[in-house]
Design an enzyme around this catalytic site. Sequence first.
Site, PDB file in Angstrom:
ATOM      1  N   HIS A  23       0.847  -1.198   0.000  1.00 15.79           N
ATOM      2  CA  HIS A  23       0.000   0.000   0.000  1.00 15.79           C
ATOM      3  C   HIS A  23       0.878   1.243   0.000  1.00 15.79           C
ATOM      4  O   HIS A  23       2.008   1.250   0.470  1.00 15.79           O
ATOM      5  CB  HIS A  23      -0.990  -0.018   1.168  1.00 15.79           C
ATOM      6  CG  HIS A  23      -0.450   0.347   2.509  1.00 15.79           C
ATOM      7  ND1 HIS A  23      -0.465   1.637   2.993  1.00 15.79           N
ATOM      8  CD2 HIS A  23       0.087  -0.402   3.497  1.00 15.79           C
ATOM      9  CE1 HIS A  23       0.032   1.667   4.217  1.00 15.79           C
ATOM     10  NE2 HIS A  23       0.379   0.448   4.544  1.00 15.79           N
ATOM     11  N   ASP A  64       6.308   2.982   7.199  1.00 20.22           N
ATOM     12  CA  ASP A  64       4.966   2.470   6.918  1.00 20.22           C
ATOM     13  C   ASP A  64       4.217   3.416   5.992  1.00 20.22           C
ATOM     14  O   ASP A  64       3.716   4.457   6.439  1.00 20.22           O
ATOM     15  CB  ASP A  64       4.210   2.303   8.236  1.00 20.22           C
ATOM     16  CG  ASP A  64       2.847   1.663   8.067  1.00 20.22           C
ATOM     17  OD1 ASP A  64       2.522   1.218   6.948  1.00 20.22           O
ATOM     18  OD2 ASP A  64       2.106   1.612   9.065  1.00 20.22           O
ATOM     19  N   GLU A  94      -5.076   1.874   2.621  1.00 20.32           N
ATOM     20  CA  GLU A  94      -4.910   0.730   3.514  1.00 20.32           C
ATOM     21  C   GLU A  94      -5.064   1.131   4.968  1.00 20.32           C
ATOM     22  O   GLU A  94      -5.634   0.384   5.772  1.00 20.32           O
ATOM     23  CB  GLU A  94      -3.532   0.088   3.280  1.00 20.32           C
ATOM     24  CG  GLU A  94      -3.296  -1.213   4.038  1.00 20.32           C
ATOM     25  CD  GLU A  94      -2.666  -1.016   5.422  1.00 20.32           C
ATOM     26  OE1 GLU A  94      -2.472  -2.020   6.126  1.00 20.32           O
ATOM     27  OE2 GLU A  94      -2.369   0.132   5.796  1.00 20.32           O
ATOM     28  N   ASP A  96       4.452  -4.638   3.391  1.00 24.32           N
ATOM     29  CA  ASP A  96       3.907  -3.374   3.897  1.00 24.32           C
ATOM     30  C   ASP A  96       5.094  -2.522   4.329  1.00 24.32           C
ATOM     31  O   ASP A  96       5.643  -1.763   3.545  1.00 24.32           O
ATOM     32  CB  ASP A  96       2.942  -3.669   5.052  1.00 24.32           C
ATOM     33  CG  ASP A  96       2.115  -2.467   5.471  1.00 24.32           C
ATOM     34  OD1 ASP A  96       2.656  -1.348   5.481  1.00 24.32           O
ATOM     35  OD2 ASP A  96       0.936  -2.635   5.823  1.00 24.32           O
ATOM     36  N   HIS A 139       3.241   5.303  12.887  1.00 24.16           N
ATOM     37  CA  HIS A 139       2.056   6.144  12.646  1.00 24.16           C
ATOM     38  C   HIS A 139       2.184   7.546  13.244  1.00 24.16           C
ATOM     39  O   HIS A 139       1.175   8.192  13.552  1.00 24.16           O
ATOM     40  CB  HIS A 139       0.790   5.462  13.191  1.00 24.16           C
ATOM     41  CG  HIS A 139       0.312   4.320  12.344  1.00 24.16           C
ATOM     42  ND1 HIS A 139      -0.899   3.678  12.566  1.00 24.16           N
ATOM     43  CD2 HIS A 139       0.872   3.681  11.277  1.00 24.16           C
ATOM     44  CE1 HIS A 139      -1.050   2.713  11.664  1.00 24.16           C
ATOM     45  NE2 HIS A 139       0.026   2.697  10.883  1.00 24.16           N
TER      46      HIS A 139
END
Length: 705
Positions: free
Chosen positions: A347, A357, A394, A423, A507
């Site tokens: 993604h 990520d 995603e 990923d 994140h």
Amino acid sequence: MSQPHSSKPTSTIFSSVPSPQWTLLFLLFLCTVGFYTLHLPNSAAAFSNVRNALRFRNIYLSFATNSTVSAYLRALTLHPHLAGTHPALQTARFVYSHFADLGLRTHTVQYRALLSYPLHASLSAHFSDGSSRELPLVEPGGAGAEVVRPYHAYSPSGAVTGAQAVYVNLGREEDYRALRRVGVDVKGCVAVVRRGEESRGGVVGRAAEEGAVAVLMYTEGESMGGVERGTVMKGLGDPLTPGWGGVEGGEALDLEDSQILNRFPKIPSMPISPEVAYSILRSLEGPPMPHHWRGDALGPQPGRVGPGPTLLNFTYLAEKKIATIHNVFAIIRGSEEPDRYVLLGNHRDAWTYGAVDPNSGTAVLLDIARRYALMMRQGWRPRRTIVLCSWDAEEFGMIGSTEWVEQNLLNLGSKVVAYLNVDCAVQGPGFFAGATPQLDNLIIEVAKKVQDPDSESMTIYDNWMITNKVINVQRLSGVDSDFAPLLQHAGVPSVDLYYGRDFPVYHTAFDSYNWMTNHGDPLFQRHVAVAGVWGLLALHLADDPILPFNYVSYTEQLWNYTNLLRNLVKVNVSLHPITASIQELASAAKEAEEEAKKLREEETNSEFLVLKKRALNDRLMLAERGFLDADGLQGRQWFKHLVYGPRGDSESKLIFFPGIADAISASTRMKRKEGEAAIQHEIWRVARAIERASSALRGGIFTEK
């Protein structure tokens, strides 16, 4: 610059509309005739093809360059690119142009999906000494104005005034039971939660069931004041189109439909930094905090769980809106079996800059495309078609991949050999692989061919063995990435690869190119290693005349699961249906292995042998689909796989047979006979699934005596 088209968002690779029965039969007839009339190589040519495949695998590895992958990652992470935003579209165009400039056939498929963004948030605390303080909900330092503020996607808007804070540890059922034992009631309180293994949505949903009015969630180990964003929606895919692709002009449910509302929490939630969480937790009174609840940062401090006396005011305003998302594909058409597909997927969207990520994986995917394009210039064409997949949205719940799978389910089930997912390619040191068991041996063999990035004299396999003492390929029962819709809904054999288990900027706004160059992979050697394994796996699956699937490994894994299950089921529950079906699969797997061995040893490629190889390959490809059940898992019908899928009960320790695991958990709340019958029913369902896999592997409708 090439860019995604704006025409009707339907895939140009597959069509989801089934052909009329007569058309399908006619096409099958043409395929058979076509195979009989192919120009078939003699034995010398067949041997030459094998040597060519080996030569091109070596060429592929020789094309590795650290600096190229680094340049790709730098370009991908110049700006945040949250799905549904203009920077996300620019990133899609960058990937599209890269594929197209290499001369690859490139397509974009668009969907309309419901996404969620923050508009406003505030948090203040009023302490028992009469003081009050505004608590920051943004990240310090590197979080610029273009970075979306920390939030939970799909959290409802809400406001809470003067509510007591209470600490609920990881927010599990056992944590609430522990609180009740010491007289703590969380009704009307703001629950402060330490992030654990359970999904954010599950934690927030349980807090609402316990009567909490809001949730503040923090993650230990986040560095530099980072705050972990994430989604709290249940399930996968666009919530407005559950079970079908969200194409322009297609059906979409109303926002107020109960099926949609049930996927969102009932109370607002917000991620907060560990520092903000500790300032609240240190002010609480009430019963003492259990020692194992204290976490790393609170250390030996005694701590208390509340509720109060600290009071919190919390406001969150969210916006849900329909946005266009873009999946980008590059296709390398197969020379001999163009209707069989090997998919490599990653993604592209990120909460912030996404250096780990997911764009460490995106950079590797772009490099694989570059290497394949160079090989094509030297005369290489894969036997089967290779598709490079760049998914969108995603982070909101595997939306891009799920919509595509739902739209193309029929053709995916009949034509896709395997799906290879990456990923976060690089999070830190240590190689990890997850897969469905028939791919274990292939992963091990490929790991022996790729140099370890952290030890010059060893391969990845060597270091893997030294580190773990045994090769441990993980299983894909979670919904951690885009392999979930391919495996757990469509039944496609799948792989997931990555370096490093955890990283402290997950994140957050600090998941940047600088973090990668300073901490994650300064020389980009791990990126190159992932490219080596990922690309070689695809080359084997695309070029090997006989698919390198080993269902004997699958059988051994199922035996292990059954032996573990014996210790969990009750005396009146029989595992015989499963053991009998595994014995059948073991026999079918052994027969398939022997047949594959004989076909590999054949020195000629007669018309008959070509058809035999094709038939065996189809059986090997389709056997995984046997583990699917049309009714799906109880309460989670979208998940169809009865061996690998998400657990309904977060406290269950089983990572296999999810339907049986759920029945065992539910039986504790039932009468004895009712609970035993529910478990036995799920055992029969798994047994029938294994029988379907055996039947697919044998390929016959009737059993020959």
